[in-house]
Design a protein around this motif. Structure first.
Motif, mmCIF file in Angstrom:
data_model
loop_
_atom_site.group_PDB
_atom_site.id
_atom_site.type_symbol
_atom_site.label_atom_id
_atom_site.label_comp_id
_atom_site.label_asym_id
_atom_site.label_seq_id
_atom_site.Cartn_x
_atom_site.Cartn_y
_atom_site.Cartn_z
ATOM 1 N N ALA A 18 62.730 45.225 53.848
ATOM 2 C CA ALA A 18 63.326 46.408 54.485
ATOM 3 C C ALA A 18 64.549 46.016 55.295
ATOM 4 O O ALA A 18 65.586 46.703 55.254
ATOM 5 C CB ALA A 18 62.289 47.092 55.372
ATOM 6 N N GLY A 19 64.471 44.900 56.027
ATOM 7 C CA GLY A 19 65.621 44.428 56.793
ATOM 8 C C GLY A 19 66.787 44.051 55.898
ATOM 9 O O GLY A 19 67.950 44.321 56.233
ATOM 10 N N ALA A 20 66.488 43.447 54.756
ATOM 11 C CA ALA A 20 67.550 43.073 53.817
ATOM 12 C C ALA A 20 68.272 44.305 53.296
ATOM 13 O O ALA A 20 69.509 44.291 53.125
ATOM 14 C CB ALA A 20 66.966 42.267 52.661
ATOM 15 N N VAL A 21 67.521 45.376 53.040
ATOM 16 C CA VAL A 21 68.146 46.623 52.571
ATOM 17 C C VAL A 21 69.053 47.194 53.666
ATOM 18 O O VAL A 21 70.159 47.681 53.381
ATOM 19 C CB VAL A 21 67.077 47.644 52.139
ATOM 20 N N VAL A 22 68.612 47.135 54.918
ATOM 21 C CA VAL A 22 69.456 47.606 56.019
ATOM 22 C C VAL A 22 70.723 46.753 56.108
ATOM 23 O O VAL A 22 71.830 47.279 56.304
ATOM 24 C CB VAL A 22 68.682 47.591 57.354
ATOM 25 N N ASP A 23 70.590 45.431 55.961
ATOM 26 C CA ASP A 23 71.778 44.562 55.949
ATOM 27 C C ASP A 23 72.748 44.975 54.850
ATOM 28 O O ASP A 23 73.978 45.002 55.065
ATOM 29 C CB ASP A 23 71.361 43.106 55.728
ATOM 30 N N ALA A 35 66.871 54.467 56.655
ATOM 31 C CA ALA A 35 65.468 54.239 56.990
ATOM 32 C C ALA A 35 64.765 53.820 55.709
ATOM 33 O O ALA A 35 64.846 54.514 54.692
ATOM 34 C CB ALA A 35 64.827 55.500 57.569
ATOM 35 N N VAL A 36 64.091 52.671 55.756
ATOM 36 C CA VAL A 36 63.529 52.061 54.558
ATOM 37 C C VAL A 36 62.033 51.816 54.733
ATOM 38 O O VAL A 36 61.604 51.290 55.763
ATOM 39 C CB VAL A 36 64.218 50.707 54.245
ATOM 40 N N GLU A 37 61.264 52.194 53.732
ATOM 41 C CA GLU A 37 59.831 51.875 53.693
ATOM 42 C C GLU A 37 59.574 50.996 52.477
ATOM 43 O O GLU A 37 60.082 51.264 51.385
ATOM 44 C CB GLU A 37 58.980 53.144 53.599
ATOM 45 N N VAL A 38 58.760 49.974 52.663
ATOM 46 C CA VAL A 38 58.438 49.038 51.582
ATOM 47 C C VAL A 38 56.926 48.868 51.481
ATOM 48 O O VAL A 38 56.244 48.688 52.497
ATOM 49 C CB VAL A 38 59.092 47.659 51.820
ATOM 50 N N THR A 174 55.747 47.891 55.563
ATOM 51 C CA THR A 174 56.621 47.789 56.728
ATOM 52 C C THR A 174 55.919 48.266 57.985
ATOM 53 O O THR A 174 55.140 49.216 57.978
ATOM 54 C CB THR A 174 57.898 48.624 56.526
ATOM 55 N N ASN A 175 56.227 47.560 59.078
ATOM 56 C CA ASN A 175 55.802 47.926 60.433
ATOM 57 C C ASN A 175 54.284 47.933 60.620
ATOM 58 O O ASN A 175 53.772 48.638 61.479
ATOM 59 C CB ASN A 175 56.394 49.282 60.830
ATOM 60 N N GLY A 190 58.331 52.521 64.501
ATOM 61 C CA GLY A 190 58.393 51.233 63.819
ATOM 62 C C GLY A 190 59.677 50.504 64.133
ATOM 63 O O GLY A 190 60.737 51.117 64.309
ATOM 64 N N LEU A 191 59.609 49.177 64.173
ATOM 65 C CA LEU A 191 60.734 48.346 64.599
ATOM 66 C C LEU A 191 61.674 47.990 63.452
ATOM 67 O O LEU A 191 62.846 47.715 63.677
ATOM 68 C CB LEU A 191 60.157 47.057 65.209
ATOM 69 N N HIS A 192 61.173 47.994 62.216
ATOM 70 C CA HIS A 192 61.925 47.424 61.098
ATOM 71 C C HIS A 192 62.322 48.470 60.056
ATOM 72 O O HIS A 192 61.687 49.510 59.922
ATOM 73 C CB HIS A 192 61.096 46.336 60.430
ATOM 74 N N GLY A 193 63.401 48.149 59.318
ATOM 75 C CA GLY A 193 63.836 48.991 58.220
ATOM 76 C C GLY A 193 64.668 50.182 58.631
ATOM 77 O O GLY A 193 64.757 51.157 57.888
#
Length: 260
Positions: A18-23, A35-38, A174-175, A190-193
């Motif tokens: 999820a973080g990689a997608v945000v990057d 906003a990403v859910e994995v 995620t999260n 949630g903290l990520h994505g």
């Protein structure tokens, strides 16, 4: 008492993707909304991304393969909701509602975080660790229990013996490991994505950093559309979080260990 998982735990693998997608979204826009859910496991990685950015599917798939191996990738990308987009159109405002409590790290939490990182450097496979006073529990996959016992003779190590973890054994989402990432800090989200406009990211980071500075709890709440949080301009909070994310190497790198 504290529990920590390492970056190869299935839930952290999902956070990292999820973080990689945000990057990737930040590569296309200065301030994307995303906003990403994995959900990952057993050979498949499902990704749903709501975003204003144009995501390069090849880059997303490449990121999944780099982080998690050669999995089938099910990617769904949809535009950000129009009402949410208007909230951010002409000013930096809170992108969501939330409650946030930053807590200073305890010595116990610092100790376990150090142990988790040391073990992961030597054995970069799925692992989970717990500390409760004098009690230390180490569950580390793909590692020889006897070798770990030589290093941590007083610990409870791999109670069921040697084991193999990862996304072929367990699913990840995620999260799902916010306790590992935030220790005693508290959040309603949630903290990520998510991008920096989301209070779940920026206010959580800001509250945690201020708690470390003050050595005491720091609490905030906000409503979507707020331009200040606790009397602080939201733009200032976002820029503090932006600097922190940059300092750790981006959203994917942030997801590896979280704040703790």
């Amino acid at each position: 008492m504290f529990e920590k998982v390492n970056p190869a735990h299935p839930d952290k693998v999902a956070d990292r993707i999820a973080g990689a997608v945000v990057d990737i979204a930040y590569e296309t826009q200065i301030d994307p909304k995303v906003a990403v859910e994995v959900l990952i496991g057993h050979g498949v990685c499902h990704i749903i991304a709501e975003t204003s950015a144009k995501l390069n599917k090849k880059k997303v798939v490449a990121a999944v393969h780099r982080i998690a191996g050669n999995l089938d990738v099910d990617l769904v990308v949809v535009p950000q909701d129009a009402h949410l987009a208007r909230n951010q159109a002409d000013a930096i405002r809170c992108g969501d509602n939330g409650i946030f409590k930053g807590m200073p790290m305890t010595e116990e939490q610092k100790t376990l975080s150090g142990i988790a990182r040391d073990i992961y450097k030597a054995c970069s496979y799925d692992g989970k660790y717990i500390i409760d006073g004098d009690r230390l529990i180490i569950c580390q996959s793909n590692a020889k229990t006897d070798h770990l016992r030589e290093i941590y003779p007083a610990a409870e190590i791999n109670p069921l013996g040697d084991w193999t973890g990862g996304t072929d054994v367990d699913t990840g989402a995620t999260n799902r490991k916010l306790g590992s990432d935030m220790a005693d800090s508290v959040t309603g989200g949630g903290l990520h994505g998510k991008d920096l406009s989301k209070a779940d990211v920026s206010v959580n980071i800001y509250a945690f950093l201020k708690a470390q500075e003050a050595g005491k709890p720091v609490q905030f709440c906000c409503a979507i559309g707020d331009e200040t949080v606790g009397g602080i301009p939201y733009e200032e909070i976002v820029e503090t979080a932006r600097a922190y994310i940059k300092s750790v190497g981006g959203f994917e790198a942030f997801a590896e260990w979280g704040l703790v």
